[in-house]
Motif scaffolding. Sequence first.
Motif, PDB file in Angstrom:
ATOM      1  N   TYR A  51       0.870  -1.170   0.000  1.00 21.35           N
ATOM      2  CA  TYR A  51       0.000   0.000   0.000  1.00 21.35           C
ATOM      3  C   TYR A  51       0.914   1.230   0.000  1.00 21.35           C
ATOM      4  CZ  TYR A  51      -4.225   2.683   1.144  1.00 21.35           C
ATOM      5  OH  TYR A  51      -5.298   3.558   1.123  1.00 21.35           O
ATOM      6  N   THR A  52       1.350   1.607  -1.177  1.00 18.32           N
ATOM      7  CA  THR A  52       2.413   2.599  -1.339  1.00 18.32           C
ATOM      8  C   THR A  52       1.998   3.973  -0.836  1.00 18.32           C
ATOM      9  OG1 THR A  52       3.195   1.385  -3.283  1.00 18.32           O
ATOM     10  CG2 THR A  52       4.004   3.641  -2.988  1.00 18.32           C
ATOM     11  N   GLN A  53       2.821   4.519   0.052  1.00 22.30           N
ATOM     12  CA  GLN A  53       2.575   5.835   0.622  1.00 22.30           C
ATOM     13  C   GLN A  53       3.695   6.822   0.313  1.00 22.30           C
ATOM     14  OE1 GLN A  53      -0.559   5.434   1.134  1.00 22.30           O
ATOM     15  NE2 GLN A  53      -0.681   6.138   3.237  1.00 22.30           N
ATOM     16  N   GLY A  54       4.898   6.330   0.141  1.00 17.37           N
ATOM     17  CA  GLY A  54       6.041   7.161  -0.199  1.00 17.37           C
ATOM     18  C   GLY A  54       6.983   6.378  -1.084  1.00 17.37           C
ATOM     19  N   PHE A  55       7.679   7.087  -1.995  1.00 13.82           N
ATOM     20  CA  PHE A  55       8.488   6.396  -2.990  1.00 13.82           C
ATOM     21  C   PHE A  55       9.631   7.320  -3.404  1.00 13.82           C
ATOM     22  CE2 PHE A  55       8.594   4.092  -7.274  1.00 13.82           C
ATOM     23  CZ  PHE A  55       8.909   2.855  -6.733  1.00 13.82           C
ATOM     24  N   LEU A  56      10.854   6.776  -3.489  1.00 21.35           N
ATOM     25  CA  LEU A  56      11.969   7.571  -3.996  1.00 21.35           C
ATOM     26  C   LEU A  56      13.019   6.659  -4.618  1.00 21.35           C
ATOM     27  CD1 LEU A  56      14.707   7.473  -1.937  1.00 21.35           C
ATOM     28  CD2 LEU A  56      13.153   8.736  -0.468  1.00 21.35           C
ATOM     29  N   TYR A  57      13.923   7.276  -5.393  1.00 22.15           N
ATOM     30  CA  TYR A  57      15.005   6.537  -6.053  1.00 22.15           C
ATOM     31  C   TYR A  57      16.331   7.156  -5.655  1.00 22.15           C
ATOM     32  CZ  TYR A  57      17.893   4.532  -9.776  1.00 22.15           C
ATOM     33  OH  TYR A  57      18.870   3.852 -10.474  1.00 22.15           O
ATOM     34  N   SER A  65       7.804   3.569   1.357  1.00 22.91           N
ATOM     35  CA  SER A  65       7.075   3.509   2.623  1.00 22.91           C
ATOM     36  C   SER A  65       5.700   2.938   2.333  1.00 22.91           C
ATOM     37  CB  SER A  65       6.955   4.910   3.228  1.00 22.91           C
ATOM     38  OG  SER A  65       6.132   4.889   4.377  1.00 22.91           O
ATOM     39  N   THR A  66       5.309   1.945   3.120  1.00 22.73           N
ATOM     40  CA  THR A  66       3.984   1.345   2.949  1.00 22.73           C
ATOM     41  C   THR A  66       3.097   1.694   4.138  1.00 22.73           C
ATOM     42  OG1 THR A  66       4.684  -0.725   3.996  1.00 22.73           O
ATOM     43  CG2 THR A  66       4.906  -0.567   1.599  1.00 22.73           C
ATOM     44  N   GLY A  67       1.786   1.707   3.888  1.00 22.98           N
ATOM     45  CA  GLY A  67       0.829   2.052   4.924  1.00 22.98           C
ATOM     46  C   GLY A  67      -0.011   0.872   5.380  1.00 22.98           C
ATOM     47  N   LYS A  68      -1.111   1.174   6.022  1.00 26.20           N
ATOM     48  CA  LYS A  68      -2.040   0.230   6.647  1.00 26.20           C
ATOM     49  C   LYS A  68      -1.506  -0.202   8.020  1.00 26.20           C
ATOM     50  CE  LYS A  68      -5.180  -0.332   3.321  1.00 26.20           C
ATOM     51  NZ  LYS A  68      -6.590   0.084   3.471  1.00 26.20           N
ATOM     52  N   LEU A  69      -2.391  -0.194   8.991  1.00 25.50           N
ATOM     53  CA  LEU A  69      -2.018  -0.611  10.346  1.00 25.50           C
ATOM     54  C   LEU A  69      -1.593  -2.075  10.339  1.00 25.50           C
ATOM     55  CD1 LEU A  69      -4.860   1.111  12.423  1.00 25.50           C
ATOM     56  CD2 LEU A  69      -2.544   1.946  11.980  1.00 25.50           C
ATOM     57  N   GLY A  70      -0.473  -2.360  10.949  1.00 27.48           N
ATOM     58  CA  GLY A  70       0.039  -3.722  10.989  1.00 27.48           C
ATOM     59  C   GLY A  70       0.850  -4.113   9.772  1.00 27.48           C
ATOM     60  N   HIS A  71       0.876  -3.259   8.753  1.00 26.69           N
ATOM     61  CA  HIS A  71       1.611  -3.575   7.529  1.00 26.69           C
ATOM     62  C   HIS A  71       2.555  -2.447   7.109  1.00 26.69           C
ATOM     63  CE1 HIS A  71      -0.903  -7.124   6.715  1.00 26.69           C
ATOM     64  NE2 HIS A  71      -1.920  -6.394   7.137  1.00 26.69           N
ATOM     65  N   SER A  72       2.703  -1.448   7.937  1.00 23.81           N
ATOM     66  CA  SER A  72       3.528  -0.296   7.579  1.00 23.81           C
ATOM     67  C   SER A  72       5.004  -0.598   7.751  1.00 23.81           C
ATOM     68  CB  SER A  72       3.139   0.909   8.430  1.00 23.81           C
ATOM     69  OG  SER A  72       1.818   1.330   8.140  1.00 23.81           O
ATOM     70  N   ALA A  73       5.794  -0.146   6.767  1.00 19.17           N
ATOM     71  CA  ALA A  73       7.232  -0.420   6.792  1.00 19.17           C
ATOM     72  C   ALA A  73       7.952   0.551   5.882  1.00 19.17           C
ATOM     73  CB  ALA A  73       7.506  -1.853   6.347  1.00 19.17           C
ATOM     74  N   ILE A  74       9.261   0.535   5.959  1.00 18.46           N
ATOM     75  CA  ILE A  74      10.110   1.227   4.994  1.00 18.46           C
ATOM     76  C   ILE A  74      11.013   0.182   4.369  1.00 18.46           C
ATOM     77  CG2 ILE A  74      11.800   1.886   6.764  1.00 18.46           C
ATOM     78  CD1 ILE A  74      12.254   4.452   5.096  1.00 18.46           C
ATOM     79  N   PHE A 249      -1.150  -0.897  -4.188  1.00 18.98           N
ATOM     80  CA  PHE A 249      -1.450  -2.252  -4.663  1.00 18.98           C
ATOM     81  C   PHE A 249      -1.193  -2.422  -6.166  1.00 18.98           C
ATOM     82  CE2 PHE A 249      -4.773  -2.216  -1.060  1.00 18.98           C
ATOM     83  CZ  PHE A 249      -3.856  -2.667  -0.142  1.00 18.98           C
ATOM     84  N   TRP A 250      -0.291  -1.640  -6.732  1.00 21.57           N
ATOM     85  CA  TRP A 250       0.072  -1.816  -8.143  1.00 21.57           C
ATOM     86  C   TRP A 250       1.102  -2.936  -8.251  1.00 21.57           C
ATOM     87  CZ3 TRP A 250       0.554   3.147 -11.575  1.00 21.57           C
ATOM     88  CH2 TRP A 250      -0.617   3.914 -11.455  1.00 21.57           C
ATOM     89  N   ASN A 251       1.018  -3.698  -9.336  1.00 26.70           N
ATOM     90  CA  ASN A 251       2.002  -4.761  -9.549  1.00 26.70           C
ATOM     91  C   ASN A 251       3.139  -4.311 -10.473  1.00 26.70           C
ATOM     92  OD1 ASN A 251       0.965  -4.887 -12.155  1.00 26.70           O
ATOM     93  ND2 ASN A 251      -0.095  -6.844 -11.863  1.00 26.70           N
ATOM     94  N   LYS A 252       3.161  -3.022 -10.795  1.00 27.95           N
ATOM     95  CA  LYS A 252       4.213  -2.485 -11.660  1.00 27.95           C
ATOM     96  C   LYS A 252       4.638  -1.096 -11.210  1.00 27.95           C
ATOM     97  CE  LYS A 252       2.788  -4.849 -15.947  1.00 27.95           C
ATOM     98  NZ  LYS A 252       1.597  -5.504 -15.368  1.00 27.95           N
ATOM     99  N   VAL A 253       5.891  -0.793 -11.498  1.00 21.29           N
ATOM    100  CA  VAL A 253       6.408   0.577 -11.464  1.00 21.29           C
ATOM    101  C   VAL A 253       6.627   0.970 -12.919  1.00 21.29           C
ATOM    102  CG1 VAL A 253       8.346   2.069 -10.828  1.00 21.29           C
ATOM    103  CG2 VAL A 253       7.561   0.288  -9.247  1.00 21.29           C
ATOM    104  N   PHE A 254       6.155   2.148 -13.307  1.00 23.62           N
ATOM    105  CA  PHE A 254       6.312   2.600 -14.679  1.00 23.62           C
ATOM    106  C   PHE A 254       7.337   3.719 -14.759  1.00 23.62           C
ATOM    107  CE2 PHE A 254       2.033   0.887 -14.420  1.00 23.62           C
ATOM    108  CZ  PHE A 254       1.959   0.086 -15.551  1.00 23.62           C
TER     109      PHE A 254
END
Length: 268
Positions: A51-57, A65-74, A249-254
């Motif tokens: 559940y993408t909340q933040g993204f960088l290269y 950074s991912t969201g949702k309670l219990g599933h959040s991580a970096i 919840f995307w299965n690709k990065v474009f």
Amino acid sequence: MRKYYIIIHLAALLMILPVFAAKGYAGNNPHKAPTITCEIIRSLPHDESAYTQGFLYHDYYFYESTGKLGHSAIRKIEPESGTVRTEYKIDNALFGEGICLWNNEIFQLTWKSEKCFVYDLHSITRLAVFKYQGQGWGLTSDGDFLIQSDGSECLTLRDPHDFKKINKICITDGIKKIYRLNELEYADGVILCNVWHKDIIGAIDPANGKIIFWIDISTLRPLAGKNAEVANGIAWDKKNKRLFVTGKFWNKVFEIKFPPIKQITSDS
């Protein structure tokens, strides 16, 4: 007879006005910035459970950074394979939000907990935590300051040393305020932003908060899997001038073509 002609002219005017309004010719039309259709260069794999909340290269890796309670991580991710190389899970009671890189440190917002975590870029170990007021949505940096969104129409500039508020920039397209500003990325002198519930990216002039142009990325979500939700990930490869986008919840990065900013601003 004069009344008859007036009625005819009025009817004709009512038929013409919607056409001009649709093309943006109406004098009070608040939508000023041009919209550009995105051009796909290639696609890369992405964890569709994220559940993408933040993204960088940075330096050949994606950081997410991912969201949702219990599933959040970096996470630190290998772009070509989508493999997660390093992951730091945050407390189950916290909802992860936007991230940015500053001075070899990664800052991560939380949604309603009013906490910003700071991590070492290389080891993804936690170094510090800052408190702030209000909600945390998106985060980026122009190299000097941190720039935060909170779901409103304004962005907050913060001091990276203590996360204290320095200033605010309110975002408009013409005279229209743009609300629900979400994921942010600083690229080539503009602030790119996702708008929650819309598959578009706005390019903001940081000097005045004006939208310079929009990128329509609505063609991407149908290609990102049946469970794909709204776009919410923008990553800029500064060295190679590459723009990557993904979503919840995307299965690709474009990788998409980055519009020529100088040409757009000179034409507008």
